[in-house]
Design a protein around this motif. Structure first.
Motif, PDB file in Angstrom:
ATOM      1  N   UNK A  64      -0.198  -0.939   5.330  1.00 61.92           N
ATOM      2  CA  UNK A  64       0.556  -1.652   6.362  1.00 61.92           C
ATOM      3  C   UNK A  64      -0.073  -1.489   7.746  1.00 61.92           C
ATOM      4  N   UNK A  65      -1.364  -1.135   7.759  1.00 67.44           N
ATOM      5  CA  UNK A  65      -2.085  -1.013   9.026  1.00 67.44           C
ATOM      6  C   UNK A  65      -2.174  -2.368   9.724  1.00 67.44           C
ATOM      7  N   UNK A  66      -2.039  -2.358  11.039  1.00 64.09           N
ATOM      8  CA  UNK A  66      -2.129  -3.599  11.815  1.00 64.09           C
ATOM      9  C   UNK A  66      -3.523  -3.802  12.418  1.00 64.09           C
ATOM     10  N   UNK A  67      -4.426  -2.899  12.097  1.00 58.33           N
ATOM     11  CA  UNK A  67      -5.806  -3.026  12.571  1.00 58.33           C
ATOM     12  C   UNK A  67      -6.484  -4.233  11.938  1.00 58.33           C
ATOM     13  N   UNK A  68      -7.167  -5.024  12.756  1.00 58.84           N
ATOM     14  CA  UNK A  68      -7.891  -6.193  12.248  1.00 58.84           C
ATOM     15  C   UNK A  68      -8.987  -5.751  11.281  1.00 58.84           C
ATOM     16  N   UNK A  69      -9.627  -4.625  11.582  1.00 65.27           N
ATOM     17  CA  UNK A  69     -10.682  -4.113  10.703  1.00 65.27           C
ATOM     18  C   UNK A  69     -10.122  -3.772   9.328  1.00 65.27           C
ATOM     19  N   UNK A  70      -8.986  -3.074   9.322  1.00 62.07           N
ATOM     20  CA  UNK A  70      -8.383  -2.669   8.052  1.00 62.07           C
ATOM     21  C   UNK A  70      -7.899  -3.876   7.256  1.00 62.07           C
ATOM     22  N   UNK A  71      -7.312  -4.830   7.944  1.00 62.24           N
ATOM     23  CA  UNK A  71      -6.809  -6.006   7.239  1.00 62.24           C
ATOM     24  C   UNK A  71      -7.930  -6.790   6.576  1.00 62.24           C
ATOM     25  N   UNK A  72      -9.092  -6.816   7.209  1.00 64.11           N
ATOM     26  CA  UNK A  72     -10.238  -7.517   6.624  1.00 64.11           C
ATOM     27  C   UNK A  72     -10.716  -6.805   5.363  1.00 64.11           C
ATOM     28  N   UNK A  73     -10.728  -5.470   5.392  1.00 67.05           N
ATOM     29  CA  UNK A  73     -11.134  -4.698   4.216  1.00 67.05           C
ATOM     30  C   UNK A  73     -10.117  -4.864   3.083  1.00 67.05           C
ATOM     31  N   UNK A  74      -8.834  -4.857   3.438  1.00 66.85           N
ATOM     32  CA  UNK A  74      -7.774  -4.941   2.435  1.00 66.85           C
ATOM     33  C   UNK A  74      -7.687  -6.313   1.779  1.00 66.85           C
ATOM     34  N   UNK A  75      -8.342  -7.293   2.375  1.00 63.89           N
ATOM     35  CA  UNK A  75      -8.288  -8.642   1.823  1.00 63.89           C
ATOM     36  C   UNK A  75      -8.755  -8.683   0.364  1.00 63.89           C
ATOM     37  N   UNK A  76      -9.724  -7.851   0.021  1.00 64.76           N
ATOM     38  CA  UNK A  76     -10.273  -7.838  -1.340  1.00 64.76           C
ATOM     39  C   UNK A  76      -9.915  -6.562  -2.106  1.00 64.76           C
ATOM     40  N   UNK A  77      -8.935  -5.811  -1.594  1.00 61.11           N
ATOM     41  CA  UNK A  77      -8.548  -4.552  -2.239  1.00 61.11           C
ATOM     42  C   UNK A  77      -7.694  -4.806  -3.470  1.00 61.11           C
TER      43      UNK A  77
END
Length: 319
Positions: A64-77
C-alpha cells in the motif's frame, strides 16, 4: 447505508466502496514467499523505505506504498488473489455476488491490506473521489483533504483477534471512521436529524432457522432470504439486524432479548419460496410464504402472510 445517510456525495464527489481479499494466514504466507523473492530482485528500483522493509523481511506494507517508484515495481508483482485456496476463493465470490445482488457498487483494489495478523478474508474501504482530482497536483488531489486522506471508513473481517488476547476463537467484523475527517467533508451540508436520536436497539432482529441436516445450498438461500427481508424493512425506515451465526434459535433469541431488541422475525425453510429472487426485491414485494414475528417484551407471536400484514404488525408492536 451509514455512508449514504451522511450524504457525502455531491456533483463533484462520489463515494466508492473498494474491496480486497486477504485470504487466510496460510494463503498469505504462500504469497509472501513469492512476493519477497520478486522484490529482492527489484530492490534497487524501490524507494529507500521499501528497500529497508525488504531487507528486514517485511514486504507486506510495501503493497500500500504511495511511492511512485514502488507502484511501478508492484505493477508486475505477484498478486495475493493468485494464491487463494479454493475455500477462500469461494468465500470471495460469495461476498461479491451478495453486494451485486444488493445493488451496491464496488471496485477491487489489491492495495487494500491490513498490517495486523488477525485480519482474514474481506478488507474494505469507503473512499471519496473528486472529479476535479485530475486537475489537481499530486499533493492535493482526490478530495479537499488530499490524496492520502480520502478514505473515510475502513475495516475488515477477523477471526483470531480474541484468541490473540487469550480469549476464545470468535470471528467478527470491525470498522473505523475518521470523525473529524467526515465533519470536514460535510462542510455544513448535512444536519444530523432524528436517526441520531434513535435507540441503539434495533426494531427488528431477523433470525434464520438453520438445521444441521440442511444442505449448504438451502442454508445459503435461507440466509439470502433474511438479507432480503432486512433490506425491505430498512426501506420502510425500520432499523434491523440479520443474524447469520450458525447457532440454535433459542440462543439467538436469548441474545436478542439481552440486547433489548423489540421484535424478532424468524424464517425457516417453510417460509421460503421455492424460487429465490436473484436480485434484491422492490420495497413493495414480499418474496416469502410468510414471516413469523415475535414481540420480545410480551412474548406474543404473529404469522404474517403479506407485506401489508407484516408492516402493520411491526408498527402496532413498536408503539
Amino acid at each position: 447505508r451509514f455512508i449514504n445517510e451522511l450524504n457525502l456525495e455531491d456533483e463533484d464527489s462520489k463515494v466508492i466502496l473498494k474491496l480486497n481479499t486477504l485470504g487466510t494466514s496460510h494463503d498469505r504466507n504462500r504469497f509472501l514467499v513469492k512476493l519477497r523473492e520478486y522484490l529482492m530482485e527489484c530492490s534497487s528500483e524501490l524507494s529507500k523505505e521499501s528497500q529497508r522493509r525488504v531487507t528486514e523481511g517485511n514486504p507486506w506494507r510495501i503493497l500500500d506504498s504511495k511511492s511512485v517508484l514502488d507502484q511501478e515495481v508492484l505493477r508486475n508483482a505477484p498478486r495475493l488473489n493468485e494464491f487463494l485456496s479454493e475455500e477462500s476463493r469461494d468465500r470471495w465470490e460469495l461476498v461479491k455476488s451478495l453486494l451485486e445482488e444488493s445493488g451496491i457498487r464496488y471496485e477491487f483494489d489489491a492495495r487494500i491490506i491490513r498490517g495486523l495478523d488477525y485480519y482474514n478474508h474481506t478488507a474494505f474501504e469507503f473512499v471519496v473521489e473528486s472529479k476535479t482530482s485530475v486537475k489537481q497536483d499530486e499533493e492535493h488531489s482526490g478530495t479537499p483533504l488530499g490524496r492520502s486522506q480520502n478514505t473515510v471508513l475502513g475495516g475488515g473481517f477477523y477471526d483470531s483477534l480474541m484468541s490473540s488476547f487469550g480469549g476464545p476463537e470468535l470471528s467478527g467484523i470491525g470498522w473505523a471512521a475518521g470523525v473529524e475527517r467526515i465533519e470536514l467533508m460535510l462542510q455544513n451540508r448535512i444536519e444530523m436529524k432524528e436517526h441520531i436520536k434513535r435507540q441503539l436497539a434495533p426494531d427488528v432482529c431477523i433470525i434464520p432457522v438453520i438445521q444441521k441436516e440442511m444442505a449448504s445450498s438451502s442454508k445459503s438461500n435461507l440466509r439470502r432470504c433474511c438479507l432480503y427481508l432486512g433490506e425491505i424493512l430498512r426501506q420502510y425506515n425500520y432499523t434491523c439486524i440479520v443474524r447469520f451465526e450458525d447457532q440454535k434459535v433459542s440462543k439467538l433469541l436469548s441474545q436478542s432479548n439481552k440486547s433489548n431488541t423489540k421484535l424478532v422475525a424468524i424464517l425457516g425453510e417453510d417460509e421460503m419460496l421455492n424460487h429465490i429472487p436473484i436480485v434484491l426485491p422492490h420495497k413493495n414485494s414480499f418474496p416469502f410464504r410468510s414471516i413469523n414475528l415475535k414481540n420480545m417484551k410480551s412474548g406474543q407471536q404473529f404469522k404474517c402472510d403479506s407485506l401489508h400484514q407484516l408492516l402493520s404488525c411491526i408498527k402496532t408492536n413498536l408503539h
